[in-house]
Design a protein around this motif. Sequence first.
Motif, PDB file in Angstrom:
ATOM      1  N   PHE A 165       0.851  -1.187   0.000  1.00  8.55           N
ATOM      2  CA  PHE A 165       0.000   0.000   0.000  1.00  8.55           C
ATOM      3  C   PHE A 165       0.892   1.244   0.000  1.00  8.55           C
ATOM      4  O   PHE A 165       1.828   1.355   0.782  1.00  8.55           O
ATOM      5  N   GLY A 166       0.604   2.184  -0.894  1.00  2.00           N
ATOM      6  CA  GLY A 166       1.404   3.403  -0.985  1.00  2.00           C
ATOM      7  C   GLY A 166       2.349   3.398  -2.169  1.00  2.00           C
ATOM      8  O   GLY A 166       2.936   4.436  -2.504  1.00  2.00           O
ATOM      9  N   ASP A 182       2.920   5.775  -5.107  1.00  3.02           N
ATOM     10  CA  ASP A 182       1.618   5.974  -5.740  1.00  3.02           C
ATOM     11  C   ASP A 182       1.076   7.320  -5.265  1.00  3.02           C
ATOM     12  O   ASP A 182       0.803   7.484  -4.067  1.00  3.02           O
ATOM     13  N   GLU A 184      -1.702   8.627  -5.258  1.00  2.00           N
ATOM     14  CA  GLU A 184      -3.028   8.604  -4.646  1.00  2.00           C
ATOM     15  C   GLU A 184      -3.014   8.046  -3.229  1.00  2.00           C
ATOM     16  O   GLU A 184      -3.781   8.480  -2.370  1.00  2.00           O
ATOM     17  N   THR A 185      -2.151   7.054  -2.975  1.00  2.00           N
ATOM     18  CA  THR A 185      -2.171   6.391  -1.660  1.00  2.00           C
ATOM     19  C   THR A 185      -0.967   6.695  -0.777  1.00  2.00           C
ATOM     20  O   THR A 185      -1.034   6.494   0.439  1.00  2.00           O
ATOM     21  N   PHE A 188      -1.503   8.790   2.381  1.00  2.00           N
ATOM     22  CA  PHE A 188      -2.233   8.103   3.451  1.00  2.00           C
ATOM     23  C   PHE A 188      -1.344   7.096   4.171  1.00  2.00           C
ATOM     24  O   PHE A 188      -1.566   6.804   5.349  1.00  2.00           O
ATOM     25  N   LEU A 189      -0.340   6.576   3.441  1.00  6.19           N
ATOM     26  CA  LEU A 189       0.632   5.698   4.103  1.00  6.19           C
ATOM     27  C   LEU A 189       1.391   6.480   5.162  1.00  6.19           C
ATOM     28  O   LEU A 189       1.567   6.021   6.301  1.00  6.19           O
ATOM     29  N   LEU A 209      -9.394   5.769   7.825  1.00  9.19           N
ATOM     30  CA  LEU A 209      -9.231   5.500   6.396  1.00  9.19           C
ATOM     31  C   LEU A 209     -10.561   5.110   5.750  1.00  9.19           C
ATOM     32  O   LEU A 209     -10.858   5.525   4.617  1.00  9.19           O
ATOM     33  N   ILE A 214     -10.820   5.562   1.662  1.00  8.18           N
ATOM     34  CA  ILE A 214      -9.607   4.905   1.173  1.00  8.18           C
ATOM     35  C   ILE A 214      -9.723   3.412   1.437  1.00  8.18           C
ATOM     36  O   ILE A 214      -9.915   2.991   2.578  1.00  8.18           O
ATOM     37  N   LYS A 215      -9.595   2.604   0.375  1.00  9.27           N
ATOM     38  CA  LYS A 215      -9.774   1.152   0.515  1.00  9.27           C
ATOM     39  C   LYS A 215      -8.446   0.422   0.451  1.00  9.27           C
ATOM     40  O   LYS A 215      -7.552   0.813  -0.307  1.00  9.27           O
ATOM     41  N   PRO A 216      -8.292  -0.651   1.229  1.00 13.87           N
ATOM     42  CA  PRO A 216      -7.106  -1.521   1.074  1.00 13.87           C
ATOM     43  C   PRO A 216      -7.205  -2.287  -0.240  1.00 13.87           C
ATOM     44  O   PRO A 216      -8.270  -2.324  -0.868  1.00 13.87           O
ATOM     45  N   TRP A 222     -10.770  -1.689   6.249  1.00 15.84           N
ATOM     46  CA  TRP A 222      -9.477  -1.870   6.901  1.00 15.84           C
ATOM     47  C   TRP A 222      -9.607  -2.692   8.166  1.00 15.84           C
ATOM     48  O   TRP A 222     -10.539  -2.478   8.957  1.00 15.84           O
TER      49      TRP A 222
END
Length: 511
Positions: A165-166, A182, A184-185, A188-189, A209, A214-216, A222
């Motif tokens: 993720f990220g 990324d 977009e993510t 958030f990471l 999240l 924001i989805k995993p 999450w």
Amino acid sequence: MDKYLMYLRKSRSDDPNETVEQVLAKHERILQNYASAMLDQKIPEECIYREVVSGETIEDRPEIKRLFELMQSNTIKGVLVVDCQRLSRGDLIDCGTILQNFKYTNTLIVTPKKTFDLSNEYDYKSVKSELMAGSDYLDYMKTIMQRGTLQSVLEGNYLPTRTPFGYKKVKEGKKRQYLVPDPETAPFLKMIYEKFLEGYSPYAIGTMLDDLGIKPFMSEHWHERTIKKILSNEVYTGCIVWNRCKVEKRIVNGKVKKVRVPQKKPIIVHETHEALITQEMFDRVQSLMASKSTKVNMSKELKNPYAGLLKCKLCGRSMRYLGKFGRNVERYDCSGRKYCNNMSTNASVVDNAIIEELKKYLEDYKIKITKTDEEQIKEKKSMIEELKKNLEKIDNKKERVYEFLEDGTYTKDMFAERLNKLELEKKKMQKSIDKIRLSIPNKEEWKEQYINLHEAIDMLKDPEISAKTKNIFLKSFIKVIYFEKHDRDSSSPKQGPVTESDNVKIEIILK
């Protein structure tokens, strides 16, 4: 007529550009032509065993185990394979298992080059030599592949299939693949690490999240376990960690099993991609996680007799067993209660509901056993035999199609069209056979299930039997138990805890 079986399996030596289905179809054609020419028969569909899994050992390959079981009936003359190494390229134990099964059941190994009779000393040594050579080749290929993988990791390639993720995985050519942030993510990471250092729990961070939309990668919501994995993953400091765990073979309860063993010195390759957090922040998070780690429950006694069986009907997650912990009674609730509307209930309600559902099954099997129509069984078996004859006719038509192509009667397009029609017809007919075969009553299996159901009901009613014993027995014949409850139970304190409820629905799926 002597009965022969056919065993098909793709090998590492086959063309890597061909699919498993293409390889098996090609080998089946070779062996069917051999059987027609040399054995004066075609191998019927029910006698063909296709291994589509890529297991290295016999234990990992279900079809060859089924083959060995049938060989033990002493009704099989031989097994057709393209070459002996198709049977196995496993270790010495697998080689010995194969040799024993063919030698002591007096079953021939039939290949287009030679037929081996293992009761003959020279044939036995020849097959043993081939199997051992295959085992050596497999070990050699694994070593070469492991070297290549290690070299790729040391060069900075990110090989795991899941992208963290990220990040996004970028490929350059055939060999180079690495991680890039990324857009977009990645922010958030960083937020996950910052919020944890501010004192927020993994559960609270996951809720944030979810609220932000924001989805995993692998689920809708999450879970705190996912957040904890992210907080402990060194990849975010710009490095690759390889060989953290190694799959090794161990003797477990007298059987060889594969287990994941943590390695003391995993391989760490630094500065392979852009870091999303600093090493200092990562170290602070690890220290904080270590200080917040909960005490381990030293009691390993299983309390839940339905562990691994009881699932939420609404979301599919496992139902959790909750001890008293200050309550009057034990309860079950959905482990995804945050997002699921399934209601919790007393453990005794679940016990009684499951017992009642098992009783319904018990009555059904009793009726099946006592009222099975033997004429119906004979009729269905007769239908299968007729369909098998039709399958043989289709195989004969396929042979003529090949002949028409060879003598020029059919063009390649006509050949492909006609062959495709015959294959579709054959698949349709085989599905009909399988469907009828599954519908044939099996009294012996029914009697066994009847006994299991009886014993399960008695065990669940007996409080002296441990939850572990109950769990092991239930798992032997139950696939899953679904729980559903939408309305709250009403009871007064004077009446005591609720033990039965019309609001609870239980669905049991047997194996």
